[in-house]
Design an enzyme around this catalytic site. Structure first.
Site, short mmCIF file in Angstrom:
data_model
loop_
_atom_site.label_atom_id
_atom_site.label_comp_id
_atom_site.label_asym_id
_atom_site.label_seq_id
_atom_site.Cartn_x
_atom_site.Cartn_y
_atom_site.Cartn_z
CG ASP A 97 -2.30 0.49 0.97
OD1 ASP A 97 -2.42 1.75 0.27
OD2 ASP A 97 -3.07 -0.29 1.43
CG ASP A 198 -4.80 5.51 0.86
OD1 ASP A 198 -5.39 4.57 0.93
OD2 ASP A 198 -4.44 6.56 1.33
CD GLU A 240 -8.81 4.49 -1.94
OE1 GLU A 240 -9.60 4.04 -1.20
OE2 GLU A 240 -8.00 5.06 -1.25
CG HIS A 314 -9.02 -1.50 4.15
ND1 HIS A 314 -8.85 -1.40 2.93
CD2 HIS A 314 -8.75 -0.18 4.77
CE1 HIS A 314 -8.19 -0.20 2.36
NE2 HIS A 314 -8.19 0.69 3.45
CG ASP A 315 -11.45 2.08 3.43
OD1 ASP A 315 -10.93 1.94 4.53
OD2 ASP A 315 -10.99 2.63 2.58
#
Ligand code: TEU
Length: 541
Positions: A97, A198, A240, A314-315
């Site tokens: 990430d 990210d 993302e 994960h969100d």
């Protein structure tokens, strides 16, 4: 040109919650290594691991204080190197990430920057003077409140699009960019397989004009990054990009442009939000709209650009609880969701636990909540006068902790995740939903995922075939055709809790490729689909 990342399935690990090896209640790198055989059995080709770097964990690792060292609770750099090696022995590449829109306020650059206006690191971040004692403008943080925080020492505001402990980096500064590229090289040289970037669409922001996503210099920065770091390294790079339309997605991922391999876009994810409101204002999903959105992306990116396919991360809340049925149709609906998504074009991502149908986890009090986004929303709206029960209900429906409960490995203490007290509660249903049970049952959701991954490796139609939505079906029947050379596959899915009728197009039905039915498919012209029926059948014209 073909790329390895067009044919793999990626598995996402949230390291804090995957597997603890030392009993401190927090997942770690040795824990991940101990589960590589399981992941190899599932068949995935790459692992995206959420941040593993040094961090004060205000946002669980998305607030990085040192990009080149490993969070102590997760292990050491030697463990990380070992993980890369061990994964590679199983033909699994490690995707890290890359969180470079912001750092932690504990990062040495920010510690320096806030010391004085002429500090050499000052310009690594974004500072502005107050206007009549108030913030420079109305920009809001995605985690609530103003995006500007006043720093008393130097009497200026700094920008933070996320929490105030996550100051935004200033990408206009070439020195900052150089530091980032060197850091990326540091990891590339360790043999990683790529980066998940990210909120990368925010780095071209012009805060003074209140422009955040898709700023004018964004693509220049990405082309520079590509050129300076991974251009000839054959990596998977995924951005993302919350604000991407298909046109924007092509800017990021068209091979001609030398930016990224693919994007994560979220248009389908927003379909159960009330238009124009935040994620906390929910409405039921309309399958009709889901068909439109997926089909638009399949068609618009058919010749150029590359998309990712995902339901979870994960969100996001757990998909089987969100749009499937985590009650009487748990297994059936989880398999439908898998089949429907994995037979489209793009690179599929599986979020840890999705392959065993892990569900949302409900809480009854804010003290049980860890996630900063949920906590900030709760506090803000409590002050506005909203009742606690309504806020807890919103958190149970959409909160990020739903995805962050520990991985359910077996029915022993703490679901086999840790021998110590887990940092976040284990879902109450772990004795039923766990990996050990799934592996024992040849009809489990796990084996549907395993088969879909295998199909993607073996069948180029999934990677390269064209896509066509089958029109005229009932609203909740989602059916499409993939077509590659002489081969055609028909995908049929009853995305609902009630039966629906379905009429086959005028074709010859061949072999069933995959299905969630206990029997062969009904081959009459018009059939009744039971709730959550899903299958893929080869067809001839
Ligand atoms: O998420 C981006 C982001 O915009 C999220 O805040 C998103 O709106 C929200 O999570 C939806 O619930 C990325 C990471 O995936 C997230 O975990 C981080 O908190 C965030 O960036 C900041 O780094």
């Amino acid at each position: 040109m073909e790329h390895w990342w067009q044919k793999v399935v990626v598995y996402q690990i949230y390291p804090r919650s995957f597997q603890d090896s030392d009993g401190d209640g927090i997942g770690d790198l040795k824990g991940i290594i101990s589960r590589l055989d399981y992941l190899e059995k599932l068949g995935i080709g790459a692992l995206w691991i959420s941040p593993i770097y040094q961090s004060p964990n205000i946002d669980n690792g998305y607030d990085i204080s040192d990009y080149e060292s490993i969070l102590t609770e997760f292990g050491s750099m030697a463990d990380m190197e070992n993980l890369i090696d061990e994964a590679s022995k199983r033909s699994i590449r490690i995707i890290l990430d890359l969180v470079v829109n912001h750092t932690s306020d504990q990062h040495k650059w920010f510690v320096e920057a806030r010391k004085s206006k002429d500090n050499p690191y000052r310009d690594f971040y974004i500072w502005n003077d107050p206007i009549n004692g108030t913030p420079p403008n109305k920009l809001a943080s995605l985690f609530g409140g103003s995006a500007w925080k006043f720093d008393t020492k130097t009497q200026q505001y700094y920008l933070h699009l996320f929490s105030e402990n996550q100051p935004d980096l200033n990408w206009k500064n070439p020195k900052l960019r150089e530091h980032i590229y060197n850091m990326m090289d540091f990891w590339i040289n360790k043999g990683i397989g790529g980066f998940r970037m990210d909120v990368i669409d925010l780095i071209g922001k012009i805060p003074e004009n209140e422009i955040t996503a898709n700023g004018p210099k964004l693509h220049n920065y990405l082309q520079e990054m590509n050129y300076r770091t991974f251009r000839d390294k054959n990596l998977l790079t995924v951005g993302e990009t919350w604000g991407a339309t298909p046109e924007i997605a092509k800017l990021f991922s068209s091979p001609k442009r030398n930016e990224l391999s693919m994007v994560f876009q979220f248009e389908h994810i927003a379909l159960d939000e009330i238009n124009g409101k935040t994620k906390w204002e929910s409405r039921p999903l309309q399958v009709k709209e889901l068909k439109q959105v997926f089909s638009k992306w399949q068609i618009d990116l058919k010749d150029d650009g590359w998309n990712s396919l995902f339901w979870n991360n994960h969100d996001l809340p757990r998909i089987v609880s969100r749009w499937g049925n985590d009650n009487i149709y748990h297994t059936k609906s989880a398999k439908l969701l898998a089949i429907l998504l994995h037979c489209m074009k793009g690179t599929p991502y599986i979020y840890q636990g999705e392959e065993i149908g892990m569900t949302n986890h409900t809480v009854s009090d804010i003290s049980e909540v860890n996630d900063i986004e949920s906590i900030n929303m709760y506090n803000e709206r409590l002050l506005e006068g909203l009742p606690k029960e309504i806020l807890i209900d919103k958190i149970n429906t959409k909160g990020r902790d739903n995805a962050r409960t520990p991985m359910q490995w077996d029915n022993t203490l703490n679901s086999g995740f840790s021998t110590g007290d887990p940092w976040i509660a284990v879902n109450r249903n772990y004795k039923k939903i766990n990996v050990a049970n799934a592996l024992k049952d040849s009809e489990s959701i796990f084996y549907t995922y395993q088969k879909l991954i295998q199909l993607r490796k073996e069948q180029p139609i999934l990677t390269f075939g064209s896509y066509q939505l089958l029109d005229g079906t009932e609203d909740e029947v989602f059916s499409y055709i993939r077509h590659y050379n002489e081969i055609q596959w028909l995908v049929v899915a009853n995305f609902s809790n009630i039966p629906h009728s379905f009429t086959y197009p005028e074709v010859h039905l061949g072999e069933v490729i995959i299905s969630n039915l206990a029997t062969d498919i009904n081959r009459k012209n018009t059939i009744e689909l039971a709730p959550w029926d899903a299958f893929v059948v080869e067809i001839g014209g």
